[in-house]
Enzyme design. Sequence first.
Site, short mmCIF file in Angstrom:
data_model
loop_
_atom_site.label_atom_id
_atom_site.label_comp_id
_atom_site.label_asym_id
_atom_site.label_seq_id
_atom_site.Cartn_x
_atom_site.Cartn_y
_atom_site.Cartn_z
N LYS A 1 4.32 5.52 -10.29
CA LYS A 1 2.93 5.14 -10.59
C LYS A 1 2.26 6.34 -11.21
O LYS A 1 2.22 7.43 -10.62
CB LYS A 1 2.21 4.73 -9.29
CG LYS A 1 0.75 4.32 -9.47
CD LYS A 1 0.60 2.91 -10.02
CE LYS A 1 -0.82 2.41 -10.06
NZ LYS A 1 -1.22 1.65 -8.88
N LYS B 1 0.86 -1.18 0.00
CA LYS B 1 0.00 0.00 0.00
C LYS B 1 0.90 1.24 0.00
O LYS B 1 1.92 1.28 0.70
CB LYS B 1 -0.89 0.00 1.26
CG LYS B 1 -1.73 1.26 1.44
CD LYS B 1 -2.81 1.41 0.39
CE LYS B 1 -3.52 2.77 0.48
NZ LYS B 1 -4.47 2.98 -0.64
N CYS C 1 -2.17 9.69 -6.77
CA CYS C 1 -3.35 9.45 -5.93
C CYS C 1 -4.39 10.55 -6.14
O CYS C 1 -4.09 11.73 -5.97
CB CYS C 1 -2.99 9.39 -4.45
SG CYS C 1 -4.47 9.27 -3.42
N VAL D 1 -2.01 1.96 -15.16
CA VAL D 1 -2.42 3.25 -14.67
C VAL D 1 -2.97 3.14 -13.25
O VAL D 1 -3.44 2.09 -12.84
CB VAL D 1 -3.55 3.86 -15.55
CG1 VAL D 1 -3.08 4.11 -16.96
CG2 VAL D 1 -4.80 2.94 -15.61
N ASN D 2 -2.92 4.28 -12.54
CA ASN D 2 -3.70 4.42 -11.32
C ASN D 2 -5.17 4.55 -11.74
O ASN D 2 -5.48 4.53 -12.93
CB ASN D 2 -3.22 5.67 -10.56
CG ASN D 2 -3.48 5.58 -9.05
OD1 ASN D 2 -4.51 5.06 -8.64
ND2 ASN D 2 -2.55 6.08 -8.26
N GLY E 1 -4.87 -2.16 -14.74
CA GLY E 1 -6.17 -1.60 -15.10
C GLY E 1 -6.99 -2.51 -15.97
O GLY E 1 -6.59 -2.88 -17.07
N SER F 1 -12.45 6.16 -2.87
CA SER F 1 -11.80 7.35 -2.35
C SER F 1 -11.26 6.99 -0.97
O SER F 1 -11.68 7.53 0.05
CB SER F 1 -12.78 8.53 -2.26
OG SER F 1 -12.07 9.68 -1.83
N MET F 2 -10.33 6.03 -0.99
CA MET F 2 -9.80 5.49 0.27
C MET F 2 -9.06 6.57 1.07
O MET F 2 -9.13 6.62 2.30
CB MET F 2 -8.83 4.33 0.01
CG MET F 2 -9.37 3.22 -0.91
SD MET F 2 -10.88 2.48 -0.31
CE MET F 2 -10.25 1.60 1.10
N GLY F 3 -8.32 7.43 0.36
CA GLY F 3 -7.59 8.50 1.04
C GLY F 3 -6.30 8.03 1.71
O GLY F 3 -5.92 8.52 2.78
O1 DOR Z 1 -7.30 4.94 -6.51
C1 DOR Z 1 -6.46 5.16 -5.65
N1 DOR Z 1 -6.78 5.11 -4.33
N2 DOR Z 1 -5.18 5.48 -5.99
C2 DOR Z 1 -4.24 5.83 -5.11
O2 DOR Z 1 -3.12 6.14 -5.51
C3 DOR Z 1 -4.53 5.86 -3.69
C4 DOR Z 1 -5.79 5.17 -3.31
C5 DOR Z 1 -6.34 5.77 -2.03
O3 DOR Z 1 -5.86 5.36 -0.97
O4 DOR Z 1 -7.20 6.65 -2.09
#
Ligand code: DOR
Length: 310
Positions: A163, A46, A129, A191-192, A248, A71-73
Amino acid sequence: TNRLHATIADINFEGILANASGVHCQTKEELAELLASPYVATAVTKSSTKEVRTGNPKPSYYEFEQGSINSMGLPNNGFDYYLDYVSQDHSQKPVILSVASLSMTEGIELLKRVQDSDFQGITEFNLSCPNVVGKPQVAYDFETTHQILTEVFKFFKKPLGVKLPPYFDFAHFDQMADILNQFPLSHINSVNSIGNGLYVDVETEASVIKPKKGFGGLGGAMILPTALANVRAFRERLNPDIKIIGTGGVTSGEEVFAHILCGADLVSVGTELQRQGIGLFEKLQHELLMIMNEKGYQSIDEFKGQLKTM
Ligand code: DOR
């Protein structure tokens, strides 16, 4: 067998499948489970920050038929936790340390600590991110990206990749590739998630995740063509010694094959891994080998990057 293998920064991978950072990799136990699978070539941690983070308010992840929105953040156990894990011996399987960049100074401080540590593996700097309020995706700012990488490579001598977010214009592929080619990067990971999508539930007339009034990064099946375009566009533009981790839209062996055809060296899986769990990797490898058998390919080297065009 070495039908499925890759090399990044002179580090050998047996197999080509990995988790996408963020999925099944927040704890040491999850990382160990990934590495224990014979179908997993490497585990990516992570993305970590200097301090422990609990992430954005929940629900911050939602799955629908065509993919996912998150939207884990950046919830994570803090940089030290992951540096400690990757520094342990993992019986010859490489591990990739993903480091986030909440600010230029923090990113650089963490990479200095990687440089000064005993870890000799690959680090991946997450410049993409989309989910931290007030922090735009770094790699959409070409000048800042150039500036950060210039600072980083003044001291960083270990294998380092980035990334990247998805790009949608040839001008952007060209500009970003020009920047990346100026540095001794081990790889890119493309991709992210596609940042700031909005899933709408018509029945409830509401968005489906809590942070940012429902806006979040899109992943899963529906982003496959965008992911393949990015892998292909960068493979055509980057120095051959910058390898590519394709991420992806993978749900079966077919999409793994497509990523390799576009130039991916390793292929990583997020949404579908979240959906199915680690057993998915056996299925993906089996399906990929079936396709290769039908086509008469012994090794991925025979079709990697060989996409035909009209
Ligand atoms: O989609 C994502 N969620 N990409 C990231 O780089 C971080 C992650 C998150 O923790 O929000």
